[in-house]
Design a protein around this motif. Structure first.
Motif, mmCIF file in Angstrom:
data_model
loop_
_atom_site.group_PDB
_atom_site.id
_atom_site.type_symbol
_atom_site.label_atom_id
_atom_site.label_comp_id
_atom_site.label_asym_id
_atom_site.label_seq_id
_atom_site.Cartn_x
_atom_site.Cartn_y
_atom_site.Cartn_z
ATOM 1 N N LEU A 142 0.835 -1.196 0.000
ATOM 2 C CA LEU A 142 0.000 0.000 0.000
ATOM 3 C C LEU A 142 0.876 1.254 0.000
ATOM 4 N N PHE A 143 1.896 1.264 0.831
ATOM 5 C CA PHE A 143 2.797 2.415 0.911
ATOM 6 C C PHE A 143 3.535 2.614 -0.408
ATOM 7 N N GLU A 144 4.061 1.530 -0.966
ATOM 8 C CA GLU A 144 4.799 1.635 -2.233
ATOM 9 C C GLU A 144 3.893 2.099 -3.372
ATOM 10 N N ASP A 145 2.687 1.540 -3.429
ATOM 11 C CA ASP A 145 1.745 1.937 -4.475
ATOM 12 C C ASP A 145 1.345 3.397 -4.329
ATOM 13 N N TYR A 146 1.133 3.838 -3.086
ATOM 14 C CA TYR A 146 0.771 5.228 -2.831
ATOM 15 C C TYR A 146 1.907 6.162 -3.274
ATOM 16 N N GLN A 147 3.133 5.819 -2.890
ATOM 17 C CA GLN A 147 4.281 6.642 -3.268
ATOM 18 C C GLN A 147 4.404 6.745 -4.788
ATOM 19 N N ALA A 148 4.227 5.619 -5.471
ATOM 20 C CA ALA A 148 4.333 5.607 -6.935
ATOM 21 C C ALA A 148 3.245 6.474 -7.569
ATOM 22 N N LEU A 149 2.017 6.380 -7.039
ATOM 23 C CA LEU A 149 0.925 7.193 -7.580
ATOM 24 C C LEU A 149 1.158 8.676 -7.331
ATOM 25 N N MET A 150 1.668 9.021 -6.158
ATOM 26 C CA MET A 150 1.933 10.429 -5.856
ATOM 27 C C MET A 150 3.015 10.974 -6.789
ATOM 28 N N LYS A 151 4.029 10.178 -7.037
ATOM 29 C CA LYS A 151 5.088 10.592 -7.953
ATOM 30 C C LYS A 151 4.522 10.775 -9.354
ATOM 31 N N LEU A 152 3.712 9.830 -9.781
ATOM 32 C CA LEU A 152 3.072 9.902 -11.090
ATOM 33 C C LEU A 152 2.131 11.108 -11.165
ATOM 34 N N GLY A 153 1.439 11.385 -10.063
ATOM 35 C CA GLY A 153 0.488 12.488 -10.016
ATOM 36 C C GLY A 153 1.114 13.847 -10.259
ATOM 37 N N ASN A 154 2.414 13.958 -10.030
ATOM 38 C CA ASN A 154 3.101 15.218 -10.298
ATOM 39 C C ASN A 154 3.028 15.602 -11.773
ATOM 40 N N SER A 155 2.793 14.611 -12.631
ATOM 41 C CA SER A 155 2.704 14.857 -14.069
ATOM 42 C C SER A 155 1.268 14.834 -14.575
ATOM 43 N N TYR A 156 0.300 14.829 -13.665
ATOM 44 C CA TYR A 156 -1.110 14.701 -14.029
ATOM 45 C C TYR A 156 -1.523 15.700 -15.113
ATOM 46 N N GLY A 157 -1.084 16.931 -14.998
ATOM 47 C CA GLY A 157 -1.449 17.975 -15.957
ATOM 48 C C GLY A 157 -0.978 17.695 -17.376
ATOM 49 N N LYS A 158 0.012 16.840 -17.509
ATOM 50 C CA LYS A 158 0.556 16.511 -18.825
ATOM 51 C C LYS A 158 -0.114 15.280 -19.445
ATOM 52 N N PHE A 159 -0.953 14.590 -18.661
ATOM 53 C CA PHE A 159 -1.612 13.380 -19.156
ATOM 54 C C PHE A 159 -2.659 13.728 -20.204
ATOM 55 N N ASP A 160 -2.876 12.816 -21.152
ATOM 56 C CA ASP A 160 -4.001 12.971 -22.065
ATOM 57 C C ASP A 160 -5.260 12.513 -21.325
ATOM 58 N N LEU A 161 -6.398 12.603 -21.964
ATOM 59 C CA LEU A 161 -7.674 12.287 -21.325
ATOM 60 C C LEU A 161 -7.690 10.874 -20.753
ATOM 61 N N GLU A 162 -7.243 9.895 -21.539
ATOM 62 C CA GLU A 162 -7.246 8.510 -21.075
ATOM 63 C C GLU A 162 -6.283 8.314 -19.909
ATOM 64 N N GLY A 163 -5.155 8.997 -19.938
ATOM 65 C CA GLY A 163 -4.203 8.914 -18.842
ATOM 66 C C GLY A 163 -4.783 9.473 -17.552
ATOM 67 N N LYS A 164 -5.517 10.574 -17.664
ATOM 68 C CA LYS A 164 -6.160 11.164 -16.485
ATOM 69 C C LYS A 164 -7.231 10.239 -15.930
ATOM 70 N N LYS A 165 -8.017 9.641 -16.815
ATOM 71 C CA LYS A 165 -9.048 8.696 -16.375
ATOM 72 C C LYS A 165 -8.414 7.519 -15.638
ATOM 73 N N LEU A 166 -7.341 6.988 -16.190
ATOM 74 C CA LEU A 166 -6.655 5.857 -15.578
ATOM 75 C C LEU A 166 -6.073 6.249 -14.219
ATOM 76 N N PHE A 167 -5.487 7.431 -14.130
ATOM 77 C CA PHE A 167 -4.937 7.893 -12.858
ATOM 78 C C PHE A 167 -6.033 7.990 -11.800
ATOM 79 N N ILE A 168 -7.172 8.557 -12.162
ATOM 80 C CA ILE A 168 -8.286 8.689 -11.221
ATOM 81 C C ILE A 168 -8.766 7.313 -10.774
ATOM 82 N N GLU A 169 -8.883 6.374 -11.703
ATOM 83 C CA GLU A 169 -9.298 5.004 -11.353
ATOM 84 C C GLU A 169 -8.315 4.377 -10.372
ATOM 85 N N LYS A 170 -7.033 4.563 -10.613
ATOM 86 C CA LYS A 170 -6.003 4.002 -9.723
ATOM 87 C C LYS A 170 -6.083 4.640 -8.336
#
Length: 105
Positions: free
Chosen positions: A16-44
């Protein structure tokens, strides 16, 4: 056996901690994601929050002293910000709902 002595609890906490850290790191680039990438990030994030909610419920239901202390520490830390654990989860859910609405979902 104590709550934290369980291999299952230790593995889930670590994952849980590792997955959370990875998502937070990935979230730093959220603004650069395309629509499908944003949807996938929200689902995760939604899946992560559900896993976290279940994990915390295990702590709350456990009669183990250390598990209860962990719950109390979380409550104390959140209380410093004027928030309860439920309010924290509610706020995170509202944030995810707002993110979805911005995508037109």
């Amino acid at each position: 056996m104590g709550f934290f002595d369980s291999d299952i609890v230790q593995q889930e906490a670590k994952q849980l901690f590792e997955d959370y850290q990875a998502l937070m790191k990935l979230g730093n680039s959220y603004g650069k994601f395309d629509l499908e990438g944003k949807k996938l990030f929200i689902e995760k994030m939604e899946a992560m929050m559900e896993r976290y909610r279940i994990f915390m419920k295990r702590f709350e239901l456990s009669e183990d002293f250390m598990a209860q202390m962990t719950v109390e520490q979380l409550k104390t830390q959140l209380n410093q910000f004027g928030v309860t654990p439920q309010q924290m989860f509610d706020q995170m859910q509202l944030t995810l709902e707002r993110m979805k609405s911005e995508l037109g979902q």
